[in-house]
Design a protein around this motif. Structure first.
Motif, mmCIF file in Angstrom:
data_model
loop_
_atom_site.group_PDB
_atom_site.id
_atom_site.type_symbol
_atom_site.label_atom_id
_atom_site.label_comp_id
_atom_site.label_asym_id
_atom_site.label_seq_id
_atom_site.Cartn_x
_atom_site.Cartn_y
_atom_site.Cartn_z
ATOM 1 N N ASP A 296 0.872 -1.172 0.000
ATOM 2 C CA ASP A 296 0.000 0.000 0.000
ATOM 3 C C ASP A 296 0.915 1.230 0.000
ATOM 4 O OD1 ASP A 296 -1.790 2.007 0.695
ATOM 5 O OD2 ASP A 296 -2.799 0.826 2.237
ATOM 6 N N TYR A 297 1.163 1.788 -1.189
ATOM 7 C CA TYR A 297 2.087 2.928 -1.309
ATOM 8 C C TYR A 297 1.339 4.219 -1.051
ATOM 9 C CZ TYR A 297 5.185 -0.554 -3.234
ATOM 10 O OH TYR A 297 5.967 -1.676 -3.373
ATOM 11 N N ILE A 298 1.851 5.018 -0.115
ATOM 12 C CA ILE A 298 1.205 6.293 0.223
ATOM 13 C C ILE A 298 2.157 7.448 -0.090
ATOM 14 C CG2 ILE A 298 1.771 5.814 2.660
ATOM 15 C CD1 ILE A 298 -0.338 7.822 3.483
ATOM 16 N N HIS A 299 1.616 8.463 -0.749
ATOM 17 C CA HIS A 299 2.429 9.641 -1.094
ATOM 18 C C HIS A 299 2.829 10.369 0.193
ATOM 19 C CE1 HIS A 299 3.721 13.433 -2.797
ATOM 20 N NE2 HIS A 299 3.572 12.950 -4.025
ATOM 21 N N VAL A 300 4.102 10.714 0.271
ATOM 22 C CA VAL A 300 4.655 11.316 1.490
ATOM 23 C C VAL A 300 3.948 12.627 1.844
ATOM 24 C CG1 VAL A 300 6.558 12.411 0.191
ATOM 25 C CG2 VAL A 300 6.860 11.922 2.631
ATOM 26 N N ARG B 217 12.840 -14.625 -3.061
ATOM 27 C CA ARG B 217 12.189 -13.779 -2.049
ATOM 28 C C ARG B 217 13.212 -13.177 -1.097
ATOM 29 N NH1 ARG B 217 6.811 -16.521 0.398
ATOM 30 N NH2 ARG B 217 5.754 -17.039 -1.534
ATOM 31 N N ARG B 218 12.909 -12.010 -0.582
ATOM 32 C CA ARG B 218 13.708 -11.400 0.473
ATOM 33 C C ARG B 218 13.167 -11.916 1.804
ATOM 34 N NH1 ARG B 218 13.562 -4.924 0.130
ATOM 35 N NH2 ARG B 218 11.604 -5.360 1.180
ATOM 36 N N ALA B 219 14.072 -12.181 2.759
ATOM 37 C CA ALA B 219 13.606 -12.751 4.037
ATOM 38 C C ALA B 219 12.611 -11.820 4.720
ATOM 39 C CB ALA B 219 14.794 -12.986 4.955
ATOM 40 N N GLY B 220 11.546 -12.390 5.251
ATOM 41 C CA GLY B 220 10.622 -11.612 6.098
ATOM 42 C C GLY B 220 9.592 -10.784 5.362
ATOM 43 N N ASP B 221 9.530 -10.871 4.037
ATOM 44 C CA ASP B 221 8.545 -10.078 3.292
ATOM 45 C C ASP B 221 7.186 -10.777 3.268
ATOM 46 O OD1 ASP B 221 10.082 -7.927 2.606
ATOM 47 O OD2 ASP B 221 10.424 -8.529 0.521
ATOM 48 N N PRO B 222 6.121 -10.110 3.728
ATOM 49 C CA PRO B 222 4.785 -10.703 3.591
ATOM 50 C C PRO B 222 4.306 -10.646 2.134
ATOM 51 C CG PRO B 222 4.646 -8.565 4.679
ATOM 52 C CD PRO B 222 6.090 -8.804 4.390
ATOM 53 N N ASP B 223 3.313 -11.483 1.789
ATOM 54 C CA ASP B 223 2.766 -11.474 0.428
ATOM 55 C C ASP B 223 2.180 -10.093 0.107
ATOM 56 O OD1 ASP B 223 2.108 -14.745 -0.303
ATOM 57 O OD2 ASP B 223 2.434 -14.176 1.773
ATOM 58 N N ALA B 224 1.309 -9.652 0.988
ATOM 59 C CA ALA B 224 0.609 -8.396 0.740
ATOM 60 C C ALA B 224 0.409 -7.665 2.052
ATOM 61 C CB ALA B 224 -0.750 -8.672 0.093
ATOM 62 N N LEU B 225 0.527 -6.347 1.997
ATOM 63 C CA LEU B 225 0.332 -5.515 3.187
ATOM 64 C C LEU B 225 -0.492 -4.306 2.758
ATOM 65 C CD1 LEU B 225 1.156 -5.607 6.120
ATOM 66 C CD2 LEU B 225 3.242 -4.400 5.538
ATOM 67 N N ILE B 226 -1.744 -4.292 3.195
ATOM 68 C CA ILE B 226 -2.665 -3.225 2.790
ATOM 69 C C ILE B 226 -3.391 -2.718 4.030
ATOM 70 C CG2 ILE B 226 -4.767 -2.718 1.444
ATOM 71 C CD1 ILE B 226 -3.723 -4.760 -0.594
ATOM 72 N N SER B 227 -3.514 -1.405 4.123
ATOM 73 C CA SER B 227 -4.134 -0.822 5.320
ATOM 74 C C SER B 227 -5.647 -0.809 5.200
ATOM 75 C CB SER B 227 -3.666 0.632 5.476
ATOM 76 O OG SER B 227 -4.149 1.415 4.402
ATOM 77 N N ASP B 228 -6.290 -0.902 6.349
ATOM 78 C CA ASP B 228 -7.665 -0.446 6.471
ATOM 79 C C ASP B 228 -7.521 0.986 6.980
ATOM 80 O OD1 ASP B 228 -10.122 0.339 7.504
ATOM 81 O OD2 ASP B 228 -10.672 -1.705 8.079
ATOM 82 N N ASN B 229 -7.888 1.972 6.172
ATOM 83 C CA ASN B 229 -7.668 3.372 6.579
ATOM 84 C C ASN B 229 -8.977 4.048 6.998
ATOM 85 O OD1 ASN B 229 -8.986 3.836 4.213
ATOM 86 N ND2 ASN B 229 -7.257 4.761 3.137
ATOM 87 N N SER B 230 -10.008 3.251 7.288
ATOM 88 C CA SER B 230 -11.308 3.879 7.572
ATOM 89 C C SER B 230 -11.277 4.729 8.844
ATOM 90 C CB SER B 230 -12.421 2.837 7.621
ATOM 91 O OG SER B 230 -12.021 1.748 8.392
ATOM 92 N N LYS B 231 -10.432 4.329 9.816
ATOM 93 C CA LYS B 231 -10.437 5.079 11.083
ATOM 94 C C LYS B 231 -9.919 6.511 10.895
ATOM 95 C CE LYS B 231 -9.106 3.658 15.373
ATOM 96 N NZ LYS B 231 -8.320 2.860 16.338
ATOM 97 N N ILE B 232 -8.796 6.649 10.215
ATOM 98 C CA ILE B 232 -8.242 8.011 10.053
ATOM 99 C C ILE B 232 -9.141 8.860 9.158
ATOM 100 C CG2 ILE B 232 -6.621 7.388 8.184
ATOM 101 C CD1 ILE B 232 -4.695 9.474 9.437
ATOM 102 N N LYS B 233 -9.767 8.213 8.182
ATOM 103 C CA LYS B 233 -10.667 8.976 7.295
ATOM 104 C C LYS B 233 -11.886 9.461 8.070
ATOM 105 C CE LYS B 233 -9.755 7.556 2.614
ATOM 106 N NZ LYS B 233 -10.094 6.642 1.515
ATOM 107 N N GLN B 234 -12.467 8.546 8.852
ATOM 108 C CA GLN B 234 -13.675 8.920 9.584
ATOM 109 C C GLN B 234 -13.373 9.898 10.719
ATOM 110 O OE1 GLN B 234 -15.301 5.135 10.736
ATOM 111 N NE2 GLN B 234 -15.885 4.679 8.620
ATOM 112 N N GLN B 235 -12.351 9.586 11.516
ATOM 113 C CA GLN B 235 -12.148 10.388 12.731
ATOM 114 C C GLN B 235 -11.406 11.693 12.483
ATOM 115 O OE1 GLN B 235 -11.209 8.359 16.412
ATOM 116 N NE2 GLN B 235 -11.789 6.403 15.521
ATOM 117 N N PHE B 236 -10.524 11.718 11.472
ATOM 118 C CA PHE B 236 -9.765 12.952 11.196
ATOM 119 C C PHE B 236 -10.259 13.643 9.925
ATOM 120 C CE2 PHE B 236 -5.360 12.252 13.436
ATOM 121 C CZ PHE B 236 -5.987 12.334 14.659
ATOM 122 N N GLY B 237 -11.124 12.993 9.169
ATOM 123 C CA GLY B 237 -11.541 13.573 7.894
ATOM 124 C C GLY B 237 -10.368 13.698 6.922
ATOM 125 N N TRP B 238 -9.383 12.822 7.066
ATOM 126 C CA TRP B 238 -8.199 12.855 6.191
ATOM 127 C C TRP B 238 -8.608 12.448 4.770
ATOM 128 C CZ3 TRP B 238 -5.356 8.308 4.348
ATOM 129 C CH2 TRP B 238 -4.141 8.617 3.730
#
Ligand code: UFG
Length: 332
Positions: free
Chosen positions: A224-228, A284-305
């Motif tokens: 889950d790539y997020i713009h800085v 594979r690189r050691a320790g890499d999970p298959d997929a990592l994706i956020s549930d971002n509903s909390k920050i969107k709802q509570q901060f209006g981000w």
């Protein structure tokens, strides 16, 4: 006297974007950075800059008093996951022990609001995605553990003192300031988009794809790539909310809630540059999970981000523009 915000690690990648976001929103950031991995040139000349250590109580107290600091954004720390495995004590010192010292300085000097750079690495390898904040935290490396320990300290400090905090768990941070004022400048970076734009500009001959047999649509790892700059904006919202609601603390994921595979990222780089990266298929690189994706509903709802740059092409374009600028005008 004007109120100010302390930004530790403000000369680093994410910290320097937060400094710009604060400045653009009318706040007064004050940067403290030891310049071990940061760059003096990443901080605008009109922003007060203190060179030093976050664990130096005398320096922090003097800075808080001099600039009337009311809150801190804490980015300073060590961030290289494999290094945390080979040198764990460095991570427990730089990330956990020094943050403990900084928190002591905050409490002693009545700085009551704190925004902390946490990480998706606190979850380890999640059993299901998207990852919600309440899911188990099982870090698989000392980097993730050092950050999780800090989250525990923050919770205890907030319960005991006149202090509230927001811990933001970053997913994969990428891109650069859209106006080209700062970007990721560290050499020897290992992050996919940084490495890919370096390769696109001829700083590297090729790019390695680590693992093609993951349980994902095309077999390569999904993140889950997020713009800085969207991440930096979340910090400013957090600051304003902490001040507004001094009894509340928050822990939020920071991501877009959807992911791209390594192949999709490299395709985007090819599209943006109208060229073709040389791709090497590697184990594979050691320790890499298959997929990592956020549930971002909390920050969107509570901060209006509301993200402004949820667009892989834009992330790549901005990262590429900064990489080009580093070639023409290296940062020091
Ligand atoms: N990858 C490649 N080739 C590269 C670099 C990366 O194929 O040259 C792949 C990785 O295997 C992974 C994906 O691209 O599938 C992303 O890798 P990054 O190294 O860019 O990022 P990570 O997901 O490993 O790391 C990020 C943060 C860390 C954090 C970690 C876990 O950068 O700070 O997520 O949350 F600890």
């Amino acid at each position: 006297m004007q109120k100010s915000i302390l930004v530790t690690g403000g000369a680093g990648y994410i910290g320097s974007h937060a400094v710009l976001a604060l400045k653009d929103s009318g706040w007064n950031p004050i940067v403290i950075d030891n310049l071990v991995t940061g760059f003096r040139g990443a901080v605008p000349a009109d922003i007060p800059f203190v060179e030093g250590d976050i664990a130096d109580h005398g320096l922090i107290s003097a800075t808080v008093e001099k600039y009337n600091i009311i809150a801190a954004m804490h980015f300073a720390g060590s961030v290289v996951v494999p290094e945390s495995v080979s040198d764990p004590l460095k991570y427990y010192y730089n990330n956990t022990a020094k943050t403990r010292s900084l928190l002591e300085s905050m409490i002693k000097n009545n700085v009551g609001h704190f925004i902390f750079s946490s990480t998706a690495a606190t979850y380890g390898i999640p059993k299901t995605i998207p990852v919600h904040e309440d899911m188990p935290k099982n870090p698989i490396n000392p980097y993730g553990t050092s950050k999780l320990m800090t989250e525990y300290m923050l919770s205890d400090v907030a319960a005991a003192h006149n202090f509230n905090y927001c811990a933001l768990r970053y997913f994969n941070v990428a891109g650069a300031d859209p106006k080209g004022r700062t970007g990721q400048s560290t050499s020897g970076a290992t992050h996919l988009i940084k490495v890919a734009v370096e390769a696109a500009l001829g700083k590297r001959d090729s790019i390695s794809i680590f693992g093609t047999d993951y349980d994902t649509e095309d077999g390569t790892g999904v993140r889950d790539y997020i713009h800085v700059s969207d991440l930096a904006a979340a910090h400013v919202i957090a600051l304003e909310r902490l001040i507004e609601s001094p009894k509340e603390s928050y822990i939020f994921n920071c991501g877009y809630g959807h992911g791209f595979s390594v192949t999709q990222v490299l395709d985007a780089v090819d599209r943006v540059t109208n060229n073709k990266l040389t791709r090497n298929l590697e184990p594979r690189r050691a320790g890499d999970p298959d997929a990592l994706i956020s549930d971002n509903s909390k920050i969107k709802q509570q901060f209006g981000w509301t993200p402004q740059y949820d667009d892989l092409n834009k992330i790549v374009q901005h990262a590429l523009a900064w990489e080009q600028r580093l070639i023409e005008n290296p940062i020091t």
